[in-house]
Design a protein around this motif. Sequence first.
Motif, mmCIF file in Angstrom:
data_model
loop_
_atom_site.group_PDB
_atom_site.id
_atom_site.type_symbol
_atom_site.label_atom_id
_atom_site.label_comp_id
_atom_site.label_asym_id
_atom_site.label_seq_id
_atom_site.Cartn_x
_atom_site.Cartn_y
_atom_site.Cartn_z
ATOM 1 N N ARG A 368 0.834 -1.197 0.000
ATOM 2 C CA ARG A 368 0.000 0.000 0.000
ATOM 3 C C ARG A 368 0.870 1.249 0.000
ATOM 4 N NH1 ARG A 368 -4.547 0.667 4.500
ATOM 5 N NH2 ARG A 368 -5.521 -0.943 3.225
ATOM 6 N N TYR A 369 2.037 1.168 0.646
ATOM 7 C CA TYR A 369 2.898 2.340 0.798
ATOM 8 C C TYR A 369 4.206 2.168 0.031
ATOM 9 C CZ TYR A 369 -0.413 3.626 4.356
ATOM 10 O OH TYR A 369 -1.570 3.941 4.999
ATOM 11 N N ALA A 370 4.617 3.286 -0.587
ATOM 12 C CA ALA A 370 5.897 3.303 -1.298
ATOM 13 C C ALA A 370 7.021 3.401 -0.272
ATOM 14 C CB ALA A 370 5.943 4.499 -2.241
ATOM 15 N N ARG A 371 8.078 2.603 -0.455
ATOM 16 C CA ARG A 371 9.103 2.559 0.587
ATOM 17 C C ARG A 371 10.509 2.496 0.006
ATOM 18 N NH1 ARG A 371 6.413 0.717 5.479
ATOM 19 N NH2 ARG A 371 4.334 0.012 4.942
ATOM 20 N N TRP A 372 11.345 3.331 0.548
ATOM 21 C CA TRP A 372 12.780 3.279 0.293
ATOM 22 C C TRP A 372 13.426 3.064 1.650
ATOM 23 C CZ3 TRP A 372 16.447 7.931 -0.018
ATOM 24 C CH2 TRP A 372 17.682 7.576 -0.595
ATOM 25 N N TYR A 373 14.354 2.131 1.775
ATOM 26 C CA TYR A 373 14.989 1.771 3.054
ATOM 27 C C TYR A 373 14.023 1.157 4.073
ATOM 28 C CZ TYR A 373 19.251 4.515 1.976
ATOM 29 O OH TYR A 373 20.397 4.989 1.442
ATOM 30 N N PRO A 374 13.100 0.308 3.668
ATOM 31 C CA PRO A 374 12.295 -0.394 4.672
ATOM 32 C C PRO A 374 13.063 -1.600 5.207
ATOM 33 C CG PRO A 374 11.635 -1.110 2.500
ATOM 34 C CD PRO A 374 12.753 -0.104 2.296
ATOM 35 N N THR A 375 12.636 -2.102 6.352
ATOM 36 C CA THR A 375 13.159 -3.378 6.837
ATOM 37 C C THR A 375 12.171 -4.473 6.454
ATOM 38 O OG1 THR A 375 14.382 -2.476 8.699
ATOM 39 C CG2 THR A 375 13.581 -4.726 8.952
ATOM 40 N N ALA A 376 12.685 -5.607 5.984
ATOM 41 C CA ALA A 376 11.839 -6.781 5.743
ATOM 42 C C ALA A 376 12.342 -7.896 6.651
ATOM 43 C CB ALA A 376 11.919 -7.209 4.288
ATOM 44 N N LEU A 377 11.411 -8.513 7.356
ATOM 45 C CA LEU A 377 11.789 -9.521 8.343
ATOM 46 C C LEU A 377 10.961 -10.786 8.121
ATOM 47 C CD1 LEU A 377 13.298 -10.049 11.111
ATOM 48 C CD2 LEU A 377 11.135 -9.421 12.183
ATOM 49 N N THR A 378 11.631 -11.940 7.974
ATOM 50 C CA THR A 378 10.891 -13.193 7.860
ATOM 51 C C THR A 378 10.352 -13.556 9.239
ATOM 52 O OG1 THR A 378 12.526 -13.845 6.222
ATOM 53 C CG2 THR A 378 10.978 -15.537 6.948
ATOM 54 N N LEU A 379 9.059 -13.808 9.299
ATOM 55 C CA LEU A 379 8.407 -14.122 10.570
ATOM 56 C C LEU A 379 8.380 -15.634 10.784
ATOM 57 C CD1 LEU A 379 5.487 -11.557 10.234
ATOM 58 C CD2 LEU A 379 7.505 -11.383 11.720
ATOM 59 N N PRO A 380 8.123 -16.077 12.010
ATOM 60 C CA PRO A 380 8.074 -17.521 12.276
ATOM 61 C C PRO A 380 7.061 -18.256 11.384
ATOM 62 C CG PRO A 380 8.213 -16.311 14.335
ATOM 63 C CD PRO A 380 8.049 -15.283 13.255
ATOM 64 N N ASP A 445 2.300 -11.799 2.382
ATOM 65 C CA ASP A 445 1.949 -13.210 2.520
ATOM 66 C C ASP A 445 2.308 -13.922 1.218
ATOM 67 O OD1 ASP A 445 0.730 -15.654 2.526
ATOM 68 O OD2 ASP A 445 -1.172 -14.952 3.381
ATOM 69 N N PRO A 446 3.363 -14.736 1.223
ATOM 70 C CA PRO A 446 3.808 -15.331 -0.046
ATOM 71 C C PRO A 446 2.804 -16.326 -0.625
ATOM 72 C CG PRO A 446 5.168 -16.127 1.782
ATOM 73 C CD PRO A 446 4.242 -15.087 2.343
ATOM 74 N N GLU A 447 1.974 -16.925 0.223
ATOM 75 C CA GLU A 447 1.003 -17.882 -0.314
ATOM 76 C C GLU A 447 -0.118 -17.175 -1.060
ATOM 77 O OE1 GLU A 447 -0.226 -20.896 2.503
ATOM 78 O OE2 GLU A 447 1.876 -21.177 3.056
ATOM 79 N N ALA A 448 -0.591 -16.067 -0.494
ATOM 80 C CA ALA A 448 -1.643 -15.301 -1.164
ATOM 81 C C ALA A 448 -1.052 -14.333 -2.187
ATOM 82 C CB ALA A 448 -2.458 -14.540 -0.126
ATOM 83 N N ASP A 449 0.266 -14.144 -2.163
ATOM 84 C CA ASP A 449 0.976 -13.163 -2.978
ATOM 85 C C ASP A 449 0.356 -11.776 -2.836
ATOM 86 O OD1 ASP A 449 2.967 -12.220 -4.716
ATOM 87 O OD2 ASP A 449 1.648 -12.440 -6.467
ATOM 88 N N ARG A 450 0.128 -11.368 -1.605
ATOM 89 C CA ARG A 450 -0.375 -10.020 -1.403
ATOM 90 C C ARG A 450 0.087 -9.459 -0.061
ATOM 91 N NH1 ARG A 450 -6.009 -10.407 -2.945
ATOM 92 N NH2 ARG A 450 -5.691 -8.178 -2.915
ATOM 93 N N THR A 451 -0.067 -8.145 0.057
ATOM 94 C CA THR A 451 0.441 -7.443 1.234
ATOM 95 C C THR A 451 -0.723 -6.848 2.009
ATOM 96 O OG1 THR A 451 2.114 -6.766 -0.328
ATOM 97 C CG2 THR A 451 2.362 -5.955 1.854
ATOM 98 N N ARG A 452 -0.643 -6.910 3.336
ATOM 99 C CA ARG A 452 -1.722 -6.379 4.168
ATOM 100 C C ARG A 452 -1.157 -5.323 5.120
ATOM 101 N NH1 ARG A 452 -3.068 -12.293 4.118
ATOM 102 N NH2 ARG A 452 -4.685 -12.431 2.520
ATOM 103 N N ALA A 453 -1.784 -4.154 5.094
ATOM 104 C CA ALA A 453 -1.290 -3.040 5.912
ATOM 105 C C ALA A 453 -1.866 -3.106 7.320
ATOM 106 C CB ALA A 453 -1.663 -1.728 5.252
ATOM 107 N N LEU A 454 -1.018 -2.815 8.302
ATOM 108 C CA LEU A 454 -1.443 -2.782 9.706
ATOM 109 C C LEU A 454 -1.559 -1.316 10.132
ATOM 110 C CD1 LEU A 454 0.911 -5.605 11.061
ATOM 111 C CD2 LEU A 454 -1.470 -5.825 10.333
ATOM 112 N N GLU A 455 -2.673 -0.716 9.728
ATOM 113 C CA GLU A 455 -2.893 0.703 10.046
ATOM 114 C C GLU A 455 -3.016 0.917 11.547
ATOM 115 O OE1 GLU A 455 -2.843 3.134 7.937
ATOM 116 O OE2 GLU A 455 -3.083 2.151 5.983
ATOM 117 N N ASN A 456 -3.413 -0.153 12.250
ATOM 118 C CA ASN A 456 -3.667 -0.059 13.684
ATOM 119 C C ASN A 456 -2.401 -0.067 14.545
ATOM 120 O OD1 ASN A 456 -3.090 -2.630 12.835
ATOM 121 N ND2 ASN A 456 -4.518 -3.658 14.226
ATOM 122 N N ALA A 457 -1.249 -0.312 13.919
ATOM 123 C CA ALA A 457 -0.015 -0.456 14.708
ATOM 124 C C ALA A 457 1.073 0.454 14.154
ATOM 125 C CB ALA A 457 0.436 -1.908 14.696
#
Length: 847
Positions: A368-380, A445-457
Amino acid sequence: MPKWKSALIILSAMVSCWGLIPSVSAHDGEPNPPFDPTKVQITDDIPCFSKSLANPYGHPGYNPKLCGGLLSPKIATHTTGVHGGLIWKNDSEIPKYLLWFRHPEFRAEDVVSSEVLERLIDGDLPLPLGVTDAPRNPLTGRNEGAFRDPRSNFQGAVRQSYAWGMYGGFSIVGHGRSVARRIHLDRGIEDVQMWDLSHPLAFASEGKYDVAKMTEAGAHLNKSAFKDSGFSKGLRYNIYCPGQAKLADGRVVFVGGNNMNSNNGQYKVNIFDPETETWAPRATPCHRAAWAAAPHDDPFFEHLFAPLYEAFFDDPTNAAKKAALYFLPNCNPVTGGARATVTMEMGFPFIRYEGPTVTSPPDRSDMRYARWYPTALTLPNNKVLVLSGVDQNESLGTTKPTKIDPATGRKVLDLDPVSGYTKDALTDGPFRDSVIFQVVPEIYDPEADRTRALENARLISPVYPHAFPIQTGPGRDDWKVVVFPGSLLSSLGGDQGFGGFHDGKTWLFDVRAALADPKRGTPGEKHLTFVDSLGADNRMGTAELLEIDKKGKLLSHKIISFGGQIPDPANPDAVIATDQVKMIDFAEPNPHWKSQQPIYQAATNSKSTPLPDGTVIIGAGQGNPDPALEKRANLHFQLHNPADGTTKKLRVKSTVPRSSHGNIHLLPDATVMLVGDDHTNSVPVGDRVAPFGDPDLGVDTAEIYYPAYLFNADGSLADRPAIVEAPDEVKYGKDFHIEVEKGTRIKTVALIRTGLPTHSQSANIRYIKLAFEQDARKGELTVHAPVVPAQAIPGDYMLFVVDKNGVPSVAKHVRVPVMRNDDERHEHEKHEEDEHDRHEDERRAKR
Ligand SMILES: [Cu+2]
């Protein structure tokens, strides 16, 4: 038997040939300025470091055990490793190394004219029309070449068709200029390279320790181990400074990228598959497609654009013509729905447009958001958390009129009197003026191949925040994410007022709760719990180490930070580097940051990685400004021992500093690779060969560090324990067996996850010490695996054993697969997701 033997052979060959490496004299021209040994200022550390320019480790008395290890000569890497990491095929024991930098979907020659560049670097050939003669260095009398002066003639070498058609009209500043390569061989190749570390010539070098002495002939020695892996392999977007995380199956997820207007890719999730060595299909931006399809005799649009330039100069007030400039038919952001403005800058018409309508066609996976220098972290759970990053207000344009014209009283462009360029256009100024911090985390989410924004956090952090998943209970889903401020750009607060020191505020982020929250679309700062303040932020190396007992209980989960920045006591508006080392252990009841023994001098951008024996090696770091190279760069390697918090300065040191764009990697043969940084920094003032420094002499390099654990007390190579048999997969909660040679006593067994660090942001790499029992008579070990994914994030690991003498084996490559349950999600949760996803699709279509 582990299949990786080549590195061992190389290791023994290098050591046995020490001092016998022939120095290549062909093409080894006079350094610039002529070398004067009396001007060389280096610490004479015999027998651990000598003044020998051929080999600073060449002293006959050199003992790598006593000196803390050994360092190889420089190895050509052919492109700049600002980003890079170990990439594994499913069944391979030897990884490849993917590396790249700015303009990754192009070749150096697409960006700059080799001919003009040659003249700039040489300094004595006549310059082409329109390029001003560069100022001369008062000390040497020489032309400063392509880089040193801020008015840099480099811009004169940039293909203007590239600058306008591909780069949104921005000047190419900072690291973008590393396309200007002294080594001709490296100009015509793609900026993303795959380095095959198993290739027999992968580490071949001409035996030079000094970058300034590296030659064209030397660059040819290992070139066959490198392969183009950018546009030709399906990369369609700019992945410079993205977030990067590896999935359980070895694929690499890249989120966001280069903060330049044109073809930016900032919304994109790009994916590289190590099995096929290709990029996941993404819609090609039309201008990049046009570039690829340009006529063979006009590959850089120069003829195609020429009539348009002429039309502009004939009638500079014709708005219709202006709007049509620089975009090929059917590839015009204006007709595509974006707004454009044209101004006269740098002596040329200059277009700016707002809206990525044409240059970033939407993909389902877009953030949803354009990003330069974001962190990407693989979750459990094998999803990818995306944090922070910046966007830019594109409507402001690349340059703003800032100077008052005394004649008219109106604001006009502030032009540099020498180059004629606008001053803004020569810096990163336009970005810094209009930076927008992204505060909303997203989950890919690699299975759904889509990104979900956490506006609440919503979470405010400088870019490239440090993030680590930690275990919070005995179950599969009992985990949260530790986050603390980012590795750089905290000074960019922009209009949002986020600038300044962030005090290393450390948070626990309940990602699962935020995702399951029915109000996740409602802006809020929920699901974040404050833990402690680190007391430093910004640009520090980190290391993450866990220990698990035989029942799967977490004994320790340490995160250690090395250096960073603190407020300057002398100037409240500034920050300075610190020498502080701090550790926090999330296996303790009330985790808080504790001071450890400091590094030997203050530094930002320390590069650190855990070693197979559970210590942490720190290589390179950027000190506070100082005329002396050794004061402003931490050249010495340092060894941190997490068991007692000590940090030891080793006598072994590098000959080049590597700053924010350098990286450190543990390799499967238990050696360590230092790589990357802007090659324009690699021959700095104070260099052993070119004491005045010369950015034009820079070459992209790596070097291999051989830790002291590989040697006996007398300096000879130690016998190493060998893993004879081990599984390809380690499953949660399932004991597994390792077979070593009979009679070998094993002291420790560890898994070390591999990832893609950059900018001292090393999330996703962790050391996990495992409990085991050994039957030494049979050479068999029964090892107790991690029990939940928060202990060992799914993905590629190196499995090491270390013998009773502290000598590590060569690693066995193992994968830790995703832990699955049947009750993946409740139905109502799923419905909620669908609603959000539909909404997101509509939003994307409108963009
Ligand atoms: Cu950078």
